[in-house]
Design a protein around this motif. Sequence first.
Motif, mmCIF file in Angstrom:
data_model
loop_
_atom_site.group_PDB
_atom_site.id
_atom_site.type_symbol
_atom_site.label_atom_id
_atom_site.label_comp_id
_atom_site.label_asym_id
_atom_site.label_seq_id
_atom_site.Cartn_x
_atom_site.Cartn_y
_atom_site.Cartn_z
ATOM 1 N N GLY A 8 -8.441 -3.983 -4.958
ATOM 2 C CA GLY A 8 -7.372 -3.310 -5.714
ATOM 3 C C GLY A 8 -7.820 -1.936 -6.164
ATOM 4 O O GLY A 8 -7.638 -1.555 -7.320
ATOM 5 N N SER A 10 -6.887 1.065 -4.954
ATOM 6 C CA SER A 10 -6.042 2.222 -4.635
ATOM 7 C C SER A 10 -5.328 2.790 -5.856
ATOM 8 O O SER A 10 -4.782 3.890 -5.790
ATOM 9 N N SER A 11 -5.324 2.065 -6.975
ATOM 10 C CA SER A 11 -4.675 2.624 -8.167
ATOM 11 C C SER A 11 -5.255 1.995 -9.429
ATOM 12 O O SER A 11 -6.059 1.054 -9.356
ATOM 13 N N GLY A 14 -8.908 -0.235 -10.824
ATOM 14 C CA GLY A 14 -9.777 -0.298 -9.648
ATOM 15 C C GLY A 14 -10.116 1.082 -9.120
ATOM 16 O O GLY A 14 -11.272 1.375 -8.790
ATOM 17 N N LEU A 55 -6.585 -5.024 3.431
ATOM 18 C CA LEU A 55 -6.513 -6.490 3.493
ATOM 19 C C LEU A 55 -5.573 -6.993 2.404
ATOM 20 O O LEU A 55 -5.558 -6.435 1.301
ATOM 21 N N ASP A 56 -4.844 -8.054 2.730
ATOM 22 C CA ASP A 56 -4.006 -8.694 1.718
ATOM 23 C C ASP A 56 -4.774 -9.913 1.206
ATOM 24 O O ASP A 56 -4.815 -10.952 1.873
ATOM 25 N N VAL A 130 -11.884 -8.990 -13.198
ATOM 26 C CA VAL A 130 -10.920 -8.385 -14.121
ATOM 27 C C VAL A 130 -9.881 -9.452 -14.488
ATOM 28 O O VAL A 130 -9.026 -9.825 -13.676
ATOM 29 N N LYS A 149 -5.028 -15.693 -15.784
ATOM 30 C CA LYS A 149 -6.141 -14.959 -16.399
ATOM 31 C C LYS A 149 -7.010 -15.893 -17.255
ATOM 32 O O LYS A 149 -8.214 -15.683 -17.375
ATOM 33 N N THR A 182 -0.891 1.762 -15.893
ATOM 34 C CA THR A 182 -1.161 1.716 -14.444
ATOM 35 C C THR A 182 0.146 1.362 -13.734
ATOM 36 O O THR A 182 1.202 1.328 -14.362
ATOM 37 N N PHE A 184 0.812 -1.534 -12.958
ATOM 38 C CA PHE A 184 1.000 -2.951 -13.286
ATOM 39 C C PHE A 184 2.423 -3.243 -13.779
ATOM 40 O O PHE A 184 3.076 -4.186 -13.328
#
Length: 251
Positions: A8, A10-11, A14, A55-56, A130, A149, A182, A184
Amino acid sequence: MATALITGASSGIGRDLAILLSRRGYNLILVGRSLSRLETVLPKLSHRRVQLLALDLSKEEHCSQLYRQCRGQVDLLVNNAGFGLFGEFTGTKLDTELNLLDLNVRAVHILTKLFLRDMVKQDRGAILNVASVAGYLPGPLMATYYASKAYLLRLDLAIWKELKKRRSRVQISTLCPGPVDTGFNRRAGVQFAIPGRSSFWVAAYALEQLEKGKRVILPGWEAKVVAVLGKITPDSLLLEGAWRMQRRKEK
Ligand SMILES: NC(=O)c1ccc[n+]([C@@H]2O[C@H](COP(=O)([O-])OP(=O)(O)OC[C@H]3O[C@@H](n4cnc5c(N)ncnc54)[C@H](OP(=O)(O)O)[C@@H]3O)[C@@H](O)[C@H]2O)c1
């Protein structure tokens, strides 16, 4: 030279961990679903010893592929990719929730196990998972996300103890932020009830505390307060407070 693998990347948190780790001289392996989104991070990095992997990670075979491609190279694993979902449990889509569990729980579980086994054999390395302060609370209106979480937090604490008991030098730490600005919110379909921290600040604090060997990293006073309240407050009060807070997140 040490290598960090960040999922993660790319934004958000992360991406900012990647920027800060590249400044510290780490080689990087950055993972996200889209190569073009990962490429936007490259100009922000201090050097170019960087591998980008599209990758997913909600797919088990992609987690296995990531391990096969990177085994033996990773000194720091950051399991950061994750997303949230807002809505009453009876109303949210089962497919989306199962995808959330595949990414937030299964992928982290798989990657932690595979990379940790190698780290333990070599008696070196670190994992930063995380999670969220959500892991300390039941989360009406985001029930699945909060539970995902909580799983990470409990898993990591147990692993931490096992590592200590075997006198391993391998470290596992759990990052539990409160609200962070973010992408999110957009994916979760919420707006924060209180202002979010900057992802750069959270990433910097996380690395500072990781380097100090902290077991659980709570960035900011608000995360620390929630963690304490989550431990000492009776469930009935906690649920009413969490419900009220969550209602304010509705868009
Ligand atoms: N923001 C907050 O308030 C907050 C608070 C506490 C904890 N957290 C946690 O912090 C972590 C990072 O979130 P963020 O806030 O930085 O959100 P973000 O900006 O949405 O970043 C999420 C990252 O995960 C990647 N990703 C999403 N689905 C993926 C998949 N299936 N496979 C691989 N990569 C995937 C995204 O890239 P692609 O979309 O290109 O795949 C992106 O790089 C999450 O685990 C989140 O639960 C966030």
